[in-house]
Design a protein around this motif. Structure first.
Motif, PDB file in Angstrom:
ATOM      1  N   UNK A  68      22.111  11.151  14.973  1.00 52.47           N
ATOM      2  CA  UNK A  68      21.820  12.011  13.829  1.00 52.47           C
ATOM      3  C   UNK A  68      21.171  13.322  14.249  1.00 52.47           C
ATOM      4  N   UNK A  69      20.472  13.307  15.376  1.00 50.27           N
ATOM      5  CA  UNK A  69      19.845  14.536  15.868  1.00 50.27           C
ATOM      6  C   UNK A  69      19.952  14.613  17.379  1.00 50.27           C
ATOM      7  N   UNK A  70      20.266  15.824  17.857  1.00 54.09           N
ATOM      8  CA  UNK A  70      20.311  16.100  19.291  1.00 54.09           C
ATOM      9  C   UNK A  70      19.398  17.280  19.590  1.00 54.09           C
ATOM     10  N   UNK A  71      18.609  17.173  20.648  1.00 52.70           N
ATOM     11  CA  UNK A  71      17.792  18.308  21.088  1.00 52.70           C
ATOM     12  C   UNK A  71      18.047  18.534  22.568  1.00 52.70           C
ATOM     13  N   UNK A  72      18.194  19.796  22.925  1.00 45.77           N
ATOM     14  CA  UNK A  72      18.441  20.182  24.311  1.00 45.77           C
ATOM     15  C   UNK A  72      17.399  21.218  24.711  1.00 45.77           C
ATOM     16  N   UNK A  73      16.609  20.907  25.715  1.00 41.88           N
ATOM     17  CA  UNK A  73      15.615  21.830  26.249  1.00 41.88           C
ATOM     18  C   UNK A  73      16.136  22.358  27.586  1.00 41.88           C
ATOM     19  N   UNK A  74      16.300  23.668  27.677  1.00 38.77           N
ATOM     20  CA  UNK A  74      16.852  24.295  28.875  1.00 38.77           C
ATOM     21  C   UNK A  74      15.706  24.653  29.816  1.00 38.77           C
ATOM     22  N   UNK A  87      20.160   8.726  32.335  1.00 33.44           N
ATOM     23  CA  UNK A  87      19.820   8.396  30.950  1.00 33.44           C
ATOM     24  C   UNK A  87      18.796   7.277  30.908  1.00 33.44           C
ATOM     25  N   UNK A  88      18.019   7.266  29.829  1.00 31.17           N
ATOM     26  CA  UNK A  88      17.026   6.204  29.668  1.00 31.17           C
ATOM     27  C   UNK A  88      16.680   6.032  28.192  1.00 31.17           C
ATOM     28  N   UNK A  89      16.188   4.854  27.867  1.00 30.03           N
ATOM     29  CA  UNK A  89      15.696   4.555  26.523  1.00 30.03           C
ATOM     30  C   UNK A  89      14.233   4.964  26.443  1.00 30.03           C
ATOM     31  N   UNK A  90      13.875   5.748  25.443  1.00 29.19           N
ATOM     32  CA  UNK A  90      12.488   6.148  25.237  1.00 29.19           C
ATOM     33  C   UNK A  90      11.828   5.291  24.170  1.00 29.19           C
ATOM     34  N   UNK A  91      12.546   5.072  23.063  1.00 24.08           N
ATOM     35  CA  UNK A  91      11.977   4.311  21.949  1.00 24.08           C
ATOM     36  C   UNK A  91      13.056   3.393  21.386  1.00 24.08           C
ATOM     37  N   UNK A  92      13.092   2.119  21.837  1.00 23.43           N
ATOM     38  CA  UNK A  92      14.065   1.187  21.271  1.00 23.43           C
ATOM     39  C   UNK A  92      13.663   0.782  19.857  1.00 23.43           C
ATOM     40  N   UNK A  93      14.618   0.309  19.086  1.00 25.62           N
ATOM     41  CA  UNK A  93      14.295  -0.136  17.737  1.00 25.62           C
ATOM     42  C   UNK A  93      15.476  -0.785  17.054  1.00 25.62           C
ATOM     43  N   UNK A  94      15.193  -1.478  15.958  1.00 23.56           N
ATOM     44  CA  UNK A  94      16.249  -2.161  15.207  1.00 23.56           C
ATOM     45  C   UNK A  94      17.057  -1.185  14.367  1.00 23.56           C
ATOM     46  N   UNK A  95      16.397  -0.161  13.797  1.00 26.24           N
ATOM     47  CA  UNK A  95      17.091   0.767  12.903  1.00 26.24           C
ATOM     48  C   UNK A  95      17.114   2.208  13.421  1.00 26.24           C
ATOM     49  N   UNK A  98      15.424   6.306  20.194  1.00 24.20           N
ATOM     50  CA  UNK A  98      15.346   7.613  20.837  1.00 24.20           C
ATOM     51  C   UNK A  98      15.749   7.441  22.291  1.00 24.20           C
ATOM     52  N   UNK A  99      16.794   8.179  22.704  1.00 20.50           N
ATOM     53  CA  UNK A  99      17.297   8.083  24.062  1.00 20.50           C
ATOM     54  C   UNK A  99      17.289   9.472  24.699  1.00 20.50           C
ATOM     55  N   UNK A 100      17.341   9.494  26.028  1.00 15.40           N
ATOM     56  CA  UNK A 100      17.202  10.756  26.758  1.00 15.40           C
ATOM     57  C   UNK A 100      18.217  10.833  27.896  1.00 15.40           C
ATOM     58  N   UNK A 101      18.743  12.041  28.130  1.00 19.52           N
ATOM     59  CA  UNK A 101      19.601  12.311  29.288  1.00 19.52           C
ATOM     60  C   UNK A 101      19.081  13.555  29.982  1.00 19.52           C
ATOM     61  N   UNK A 114      17.650  14.886  24.219  1.00 20.66           N
ATOM     62  CA  UNK A 114      17.222  13.671  23.523  1.00 20.66           C
ATOM     63  C   UNK A 114      18.031  13.493  22.246  1.00 20.66           C
ATOM     64  N   UNK A 115      18.263  12.242  21.898  1.00 18.26           N
ATOM     65  CA  UNK A 115      19.036  11.930  20.694  1.00 18.26           C
ATOM     66  C   UNK A 115      18.343  10.836  19.899  1.00 18.26           C
ATOM     67  N   UNK A 116      18.236  11.062  18.600  1.00 18.87           N
ATOM     68  CA  UNK A 116      17.846   9.998  17.684  1.00 18.87           C
ATOM     69  C   UNK A 116      19.122   9.312  17.184  1.00 18.87           C
ATOM     70  N   UNK A 117      19.191   8.013  17.463  1.00 15.57           N
ATOM     71  CA  UNK A 117      20.270   7.195  16.885  1.00 15.57           C
ATOM     72  C   UNK A 117      19.704   6.461  15.685  1.00 15.57           C
ATOM     73  N   UNK A 118      20.475   6.475  14.595  1.00 17.44           N
ATOM     74  CA  UNK A 118      20.001   5.911  13.326  1.00 17.44           C
ATOM     75  C   UNK A 118      21.024   4.895  12.825  1.00 17.44           C
ATOM     76  N   UNK A 119      20.534   3.790  12.278  1.00 16.38           N
ATOM     77  CA  UNK A 119      21.427   2.781  11.735  1.00 16.38           C
ATOM     78  C   UNK A 119      22.175   3.347  10.525  1.00 16.38           C
TER      79      UNK A 119
END
Length: 272
Positions: A68-74, A87-95, A98-101, A114-119
């Protein structure tokens, strides 16, 4: 130009009809089609954000979620040639998750994404948006913006401008005939995200070039209330400059079905 840089650029120029080649183990090589506008031996942020989105989508994917959201810091120069993505998991969750590359090249971090994945769930009953439709690609005029902007990336895209585009504000539609990855399928999302950063050059307040101004972005923030579809990306752009060397490019994102999100880019505005 050093001999080593010439050799690296020769390898990049030799690549084919794709933006990146996968080398294995999280390593990639950029093609000439990624070449940036500000520096001939750097990648444009647009395809770089596409390959990072591809990495994020394929990290521990879940069918019941979407990004739902992508952020890129240059962090600095996005070097052309070989680079690595981790890549790595920053904040796992059921719903929500937050993941990072992280993209690194020549021992330095180039971009952190970073990306927020949302159910996902059915919200049809309350769906709606205040963003208005804009003239589509069929109502827009093809333009050759490589006259205005140099680099292999700009020459890799088809660009159509809607009527009324002016310095500081305008609407454009983009698509590309080139694959994000050589021989590796990429999602429609990753391919379209790989075009979004072009927004900063759609309606610049000043013409780029020698003796003018430069206004590179330091980040790219993307929020999507709907998953995009199709090959065309519409960019409804406004660009603002403050009085102390900082600017902002704000964009409503469209596909052929209508608006689907927004993007923001903070700028450093400097006289050449």
């Amino acid at each position: 130009m050093t001999h080593q840089l010439e050799e690296e650029l020769d390898k990049i120029l030799a690549n084919g009809d794709f933006y990146f080649e996968e080398l294995g183990g999280g390593r990639y090589r950029s093609s000439w089609h990624t070449q940036g506008a500000w520096n001939p031996h750097e990648q444009h942020m647009a395809p770089a954000s596409g390959i990072l989105t591809h990495a994020l989508e394929n990290f521990q994917p879940r069918d019941d979620m979407r990004i739902a959201r992508l952020s890129f810091e240059i962090h600095g120069l996005i070097h052309a040639g070989e680079f690595e993505v981790t890549t790595r998991m920053i904040r796992p969750g059921r719903t929500i998750e937050l993941i990072e590359a992280e993209m690194t090249a020549k021992g330095r971090t180039s971009i952190v994404a970073r990306a927020w994945r949302v159910i996902t769930a059915d919200s049809t009953a309350v769906a709606g948006t205040e963003d208005a439709d804009v003239p589509g690609p069929e109502d827009s005029e093809p333009q050759n913006i490589s006259v205005q902007w140099p680099g292999g990336y700009i020459r890799s895209i088809e660009f159509r401008a809607a009527p009324g585009r002016r310095p500081g504000k305008g609407i454009a539609w983009l698509r590309t005939p080139y694959a994000l990855l050589d021989g590796v399928p990429a999602s429609r999302l990753a391919s379209l995200i790989g075009l979004v950063d072009t927004a900063n050059g759609v309606a610049p307040r000043v013409e780029p070039g020698d003796g003018s101004w430069m206004f590179p972005n330091l980040d790219l923030q993307i929020h999507m209330y709907r998953a995009p579809e199709g090959e065309w990306l519409g960019l409804e752009v406004q660009q603002s400059y403050g009085t102390d060397g900082i600017g902002l490019t704000s964009t409503v994102l469209h596909d052929v079905n209508g608006p689907f999100g927004r993007a923001e880019q903070i700028l450093t505005v400097r006289q050449l």
